[in-house]
Design an enzyme around this catalytic site. Structure first.
Site, PDB file in Angstrom:
ATOM      1  N   ALA A 110       0.847  -1.201   0.000  1.00 10.78           N
ATOM      2  CA  ALA A 110       0.000   0.000   0.000  1.00 10.78           C
ATOM      3  C   ALA A 110       0.874   1.240   0.000  1.00 10.78           C
ATOM      4  O   ALA A 110       1.883   1.291   0.701  1.00 10.78           O
ATOM      5  CB  ALA A 110      -0.889   0.006   1.239  1.00 10.78           C
ATOM      6  N   LYS A 111       0.478   2.220  -0.789  1.00  6.70           N
ATOM      7  CA  LYS A 111       1.158   3.517  -0.732  1.00  6.70           C
ATOM      8  C   LYS A 111       0.320   4.374   0.205  1.00  6.70           C
ATOM      9  O   LYS A 111      -0.604   5.075  -0.220  1.00  6.70           O
ATOM     10  CB  LYS A 111       1.256   4.113  -2.141  1.00  6.70           C
ATOM     11  CG  LYS A 111       2.173   5.310  -2.236  1.00  6.70           C
ATOM     12  CD  LYS A 111       2.501   5.623  -3.685  1.00  6.70           C
ATOM     13  CE  LYS A 111       3.218   6.951  -3.835  1.00  6.70           C
ATOM     14  NZ  LYS A 111       4.545   6.997  -3.208  1.00  6.70           N
TER      15      LYS A 111
END
Ligand code: PMP
Length: 303
Positions: free
Chosen positions: A156-157
């Site tokens: 996940a960013k």
């Protein structure tokens, strides 16, 4: 930062100065947000956004990992991106879509807050400097370890994840280096504070697998470019000493593009100048970004 005219915020284009939030938004306190970094380039056919669909798909995956439902579809976010670029009249720019838990409750696990979504666009030059892009950057192995996938989620960013990057990046820069190289919890090379990492040895390119690194969109593009050039590229763990004795090293990222690495921990890598594989990748990638390579035309989304 260099300001632009408009910011797209929750469905509307607002003046740059008016794109504000309340100090009580959840995302500000706990980092409960997801975002993207995208670039748009000037091409002979006008402004083109590099791999917009892939970036928006990663945004959606990041949101899913944070139990967040994005209030806009991929198509709506694409349309918003076009509107924003048009309104700002920027021939090339950096784009920053962000979705975060907004104002409501401030309990850590509050789930009913609205999700705010914004997209910013502004001019942004070479992230690790023009000199870095040309001559290569100097890295320091970080004392901060890249977080484990059972603590946070490297796929996940997410905004909060970047405290890890801030600590590492700041430490390296305070000590006179251009950027940090973070190791994973097992001591193997992971990535930079905002870039994926590659080494070249005896003609084979290696990059760490997607265990503790962000699945970079530039990383994927560069792997394709290498394979198309019949250069072997493998996803494989390697320790820091493999970097010291590598022939070449480089970093990839939307902001950093392809940046050569000339030193790690005061040890010169190869001849201490960008090597032939790095230069080749940099050149093909740059041509692809500017619409000059027919093989990679479908990476560009025209405004
Ligand atoms: N790793 C980290 C930690 C990053 O922040 C970034 C920048 N988004 C990257 C790698 C490179 O990813 P991309 O090529 O998609 O920009």
């Amino acid at each position: 930062m260099q300001e632009a005219n408009k910011i797209w915020m929750n469905g509307e284009l607002v003046d740059w100065a008016d794109a504000t939030v309340h100090v009580g938004v959840h995302g500000l306190h706990y980092g409960s947000g997801v975002f993207e970094g995208i670039r748009a380039y000037e091409t002979p056919k006008g402004t083109a956004v590099f791999r917009l669909s892939e970036h928006l798909e990663r945004l959606e995956r990041s949101a899913k990992l944070l139990y967040m439902e994005l209030p806009y579809s991929q198509e709506e976010l694409k349309a918003a991106t076009w509107d924003l670029i048009g309104a700002n009249e920027l021939p090339s720019c950096y784009l920053r879509p962000i979705a975060f838990y907004g104002y409501g409750q401030l309990g850590v696990s509050a789930r009913d807050n609205p999700v705010d979504v914004a997209i910013m666009a502004w001019p942004w030059g070479a992230y690790l400097g023009e000199d870095g892009a040309r001559k290569g950057v100097r890295l320091k192995t970080s004392s901060f370890v890249r977080f484990h996938h059972n603590s946070l989620m490297p796929l996940a960013k997410a905004s909060g994840h970047y405290v890890n990057s801030i600590l590492a990046g700041y430490e390296a820069r305070r000590n006179g280096y251009d950027e940090a190289l973070l190791l994973d919890v097992h001591g193997y090379v992971a990535e930079g504070s905002g870039e994926n990492f590659f080494i070249v040895r005896d003609g084979v390119v290696k990059t760490p697998p997607l265990n503790s690194v962000l699945p970079g969109i530039t990383r994927a593009a560069v792997m394709k470019i290498l394979r198309d050039a019949s250069i072997e590229v493998v996803e494989q763990t390697f320790p820091r000493d493999a970097v010291y004795i590598a022939d070449e090293a480089f970093m990839t990222g939307t902001a950093a593009e392809v940046t050569p690495v000339r030193e790690l921990d005061d040890r010169m890598i190869g001849a201490g100048v960008p090597g032939p594989v790095t230069i080749k990748v940099q050149e093909v990638f740059r041509n692809a970004l500017h619409g000059r390579d027919a093989r990679y035309r479908d990476w560009l989304h025209y405004v």
